[in-house]
Design an enzyme around this catalytic site. Structure first.
Site, short mmCIF file in Angstrom:
data_model
loop_
_atom_site.label_atom_id
_atom_site.label_comp_id
_atom_site.label_asym_id
_atom_site.label_seq_id
_atom_site.Cartn_x
_atom_site.Cartn_y
_atom_site.Cartn_z
N GLY A 111 21.52 -3.39 -63.45
CA GLY A 111 20.54 -2.48 -62.85
C GLY A 111 21.17 -1.15 -62.52
CB SER A 112 20.48 1.78 -61.75
OG SER A 112 20.59 3.04 -61.11
CB SER A 113 22.89 2.76 -56.86
OG SER A 113 23.02 4.01 -57.52
CB CYS A 114 18.11 4.98 -58.90
SG CYS A 114 17.68 4.20 -60.45
CE1 TYR A 127 17.71 3.31 -66.45
CE2 TYR A 127 18.52 3.63 -64.23
CZ TYR A 127 18.71 3.20 -65.51
OH TYR A 127 19.92 2.65 -65.86
CG HIS A 173 24.35 10.23 -65.31
ND1 HIS A 173 24.35 9.40 -66.41
CD2 HIS A 173 23.33 9.81 -64.52
CE1 HIS A 173 23.37 8.53 -66.29
NE2 HIS A 173 22.73 8.75 -65.16
CE LYS A 185 18.47 -0.40 -65.98
NZ LYS A 185 19.11 -1.31 -66.95
NE ARG A 239 23.05 11.32 -56.77
CZ ARG A 239 22.23 11.89 -55.88
NH1 ARG A 239 22.53 11.87 -54.59
NH2 ARG A 239 21.10 12.44 -56.29
CG ASP A 252 19.56 19.03 -53.84
OD1 ASP A 252 20.39 19.49 -54.65
OD2 ASP A 252 19.36 19.50 -52.70
CG MET A 273 30.41 4.94 -70.32
SD MET A 273 30.37 6.31 -69.16
CE MET A 273 29.08 5.81 -68.03
O1 GFB Z 1 24.12 12.44 -62.06
P1 GFB Z 1 22.75 12.92 -61.82
O2 GFB Z 1 22.05 13.54 -62.97
O3 GFB Z 1 21.85 11.73 -61.31
O4 GFB Z 1 22.78 14.02 -60.64
P2 GFB Z 1 21.29 11.11 -59.95
C1 GFB Z 1 23.48 13.80 -59.45
C2 GFB Z 1 23.45 15.05 -58.59
O5 GFB Z 1 24.25 16.07 -59.22
C3 GFB Z 1 22.06 15.66 -58.39
C4 GFB Z 1 23.54 17.28 -59.26
O6 GFB Z 1 21.95 16.14 -57.07
C5 GFB Z 1 22.08 16.84 -59.37
O7 GFB Z 1 21.20 17.91 -59.00
N1 GFB Z 1 24.03 18.13 -60.36
C6 GFB Z 1 24.69 19.30 -60.20
C7 GFB Z 1 23.89 17.91 -61.67
N2 GFB Z 1 24.95 19.88 -61.37
C8 GFB Z 1 24.47 19.02 -62.32
C9 GFB Z 1 24.46 19.09 -63.75
O8 GFB Z 1 24.92 20.03 -64.39
N3 GFB Z 1 23.90 18.00 -64.39
C10 GFB Z 1 23.36 16.93 -63.70
N4 GFB Z 1 22.85 15.91 -64.41
N5 GFB Z 1 23.35 16.88 -62.34
C11 GFB Z 1 20.44 9.39 -61.66
C12 GFB Z 1 19.12 8.78 -61.93
O9 GFB Z 1 20.24 10.11 -60.51
O10 GFB Z 1 21.46 8.47 -61.42
C13 GFB Z 1 19.19 7.60 -62.81
O11 GFB Z 1 18.26 9.76 -62.43
C14 GFB Z 1 20.36 6.70 -62.51
O12 GFB Z 1 18.01 6.89 -62.66
C15 GFB Z 1 21.62 7.47 -62.35
O13 GFB Z 1 20.11 5.94 -61.35
C16 GFB Z 1 22.79 6.60 -62.00
O14 GFB Z 1 22.36 10.40 -59.20
O15 GFB Z 1 20.52 12.10 -59.14
#
Ligand code: GFB
Length: 317
Positions: A108-111, A138, A181, A142, A211, A271, A17
């Site tokens: 990189g990434s904000s994580c 990850y 995501h 990064k 977020r 979470d 992407m």
């Molecule tokens: O986008 P996400 O998977 O990544 O999840 P992170 C963000 C938040 O959305 C978390 C919630 O609190 C999830 O529990 N969420 C709610 C969901 N419903 C859903 C769903 O159906 N799918 C997903 N995927 N999440 C990632 C990192 O963290 O962010 C990577 O794991 C990277 O390393 C990326 O940094 C940008 O923001 O939690």
């Protein structure tokens, strides 16, 4: 100001992407864009990367290739997220230096920041505390990548810089429900519920985490801006400057998709970090600002999803 005019720019990861958005953005510049899919060069293969770079001899490299995924994928495949990202970074950065690449931009990434970093998170918060466990693998890859750029700059004087994008979304995203995501996952779930005549949307976790989201075209614009306007050892945050709770995001996605009903929270899912809003001060001081609001970006992404359902990455490995 560093000109891109007449430069040969290798965009590593152009099928992802972010890489695809960078290519779209660079098409507006008077430069030569070099791309190569995994069939041409597997970035995990050091000899192949060295041979490819020696053959193409780019002036500039943008390292957008990465193994990426959402919270569950990060938590489930720690070895892949650490190993694949480490080896791609080391191969491309060392390979670029070896063939005399003058400028390199690492993504990189904000994580990378500590789980309980001060908010908004300044660049200086790096390595000041423990990471969020769901994505520490990850994040460590990064951090190694941005430090490798810093090390080459310090030891060899090359102009290798790093940008740290926040959570991105947009056209070309991964809509696989297990690996994606949050935005593509909730958009697809809402769409499929509406198609099935159902109401309500299931959201992972408590809905309370916050977020920050940035449309990928804004991110690509910021990256090109950095290439043109920034040279320095420190990485630079790339964000929108605003964050939302996951519950509010879910309601906005239901609105965009046209799905009625209540939110249900699946608390068996993690979470992750409670909040990761980055400070955009450094980028703003350089003169860049985002232009796509979350509402506009979500509507455009849903329109893209509707047009591309057949080819969208609904299932990827
Ligand atoms: O986008 P996400 O998977 O990544 O999840 P992170 C963000 C938040 O959305 C978390 C919630 O609190 C999830 O529990 N969420 C709610 C969901 N419903 C859903 C769903 O159906 N799918 C997903 N995927 N999440 C990632 C990192 O963290 O962010 C990577 O794991 C990277 O390393 C990326 O940094 C940008 O923001 O939690």
């Amino acid at each position: 100001m560093h000109t891109l005019t007449g430069k040969k720019i290798f965009v590593a990861g152009h099928r992802g992407m972010v890489g695809a958005a960078i290519v779209r953005r660079l098409e507006g510049e008077d430069c030569e864009i070099v791309t190569a899919g995994r069939d041409i060069v597997d970035l995990r293969d050091q000899a192949a990367v060295r041979a490819f770079l020696a053959d193409r001899k780019p002036d500039i490299v943008i390292l957008a290739a990465a193994k990426v995924g959402g919270i569950l994928a990060n938590d489930t495949y720690p070895a892949d997220f650490l190993y694949d990202n480490l080896i791609m970074e080391t191969n491309v950065i060392e390979g670029a230096f070896r063939v005399g690449v003058e400028r390199l931009l690492f993504l990189g990434s904000s994580c990378i920041y500590p789980k309980h970093a001060p908010q908004p998170i300044p660049e200086g918060a790096l390595l000041t505390g423990p990471l969020e466990p769901t994505n520490e693998w990850y994040a460590i890859a990064k951090i190694a990548g941005l430090k490798l750029c810093e090390a080459y700059r310090k030891q060899h004087g090359v102009d290798y810089i790093s940008g740290m994008p926040t959570n991105l979304y947009g056209p070309g995203d991964n809509f696989d429900l297990e690996k994606s995501h949050v935005i593509p996952a909730l958009m697809r779930k809402a769409h499929e519920a509406k198609q099935a005549g159902e109401t309500g949307l299931t959201v992972w976790g408590s809905g309370a985490p916050r977020r920050e989201f940035l449309h990928v075209d804004d991110c690509a614009d910021a990256l090109v801006f950095l290439l043109q306007n920034y040279s320095g050892a420190s990485h630079v945050n790339i964000g929108s400057g605003n964050d939302v709770t996951i519950a509010d995001l879910a309601r906005e996605i239901m609105d965009v998709v046209g799905l009625e009903g209540a939110l249900h929270f699946d608390r068996s899912k993690p979470d992750g970090t409670p909040r990761k809003l980055m400070s955009n001060d450094r980028l703003a001081a350089l003169g860049w600002r985002p232009s796509i609001t979350l509402g506009d970006g979500l509507r455009a992404t849903y329109a893209w999803f509707l047009d591309n359902q057949a080819t969208a990455r609904l299932k990827v490995s």
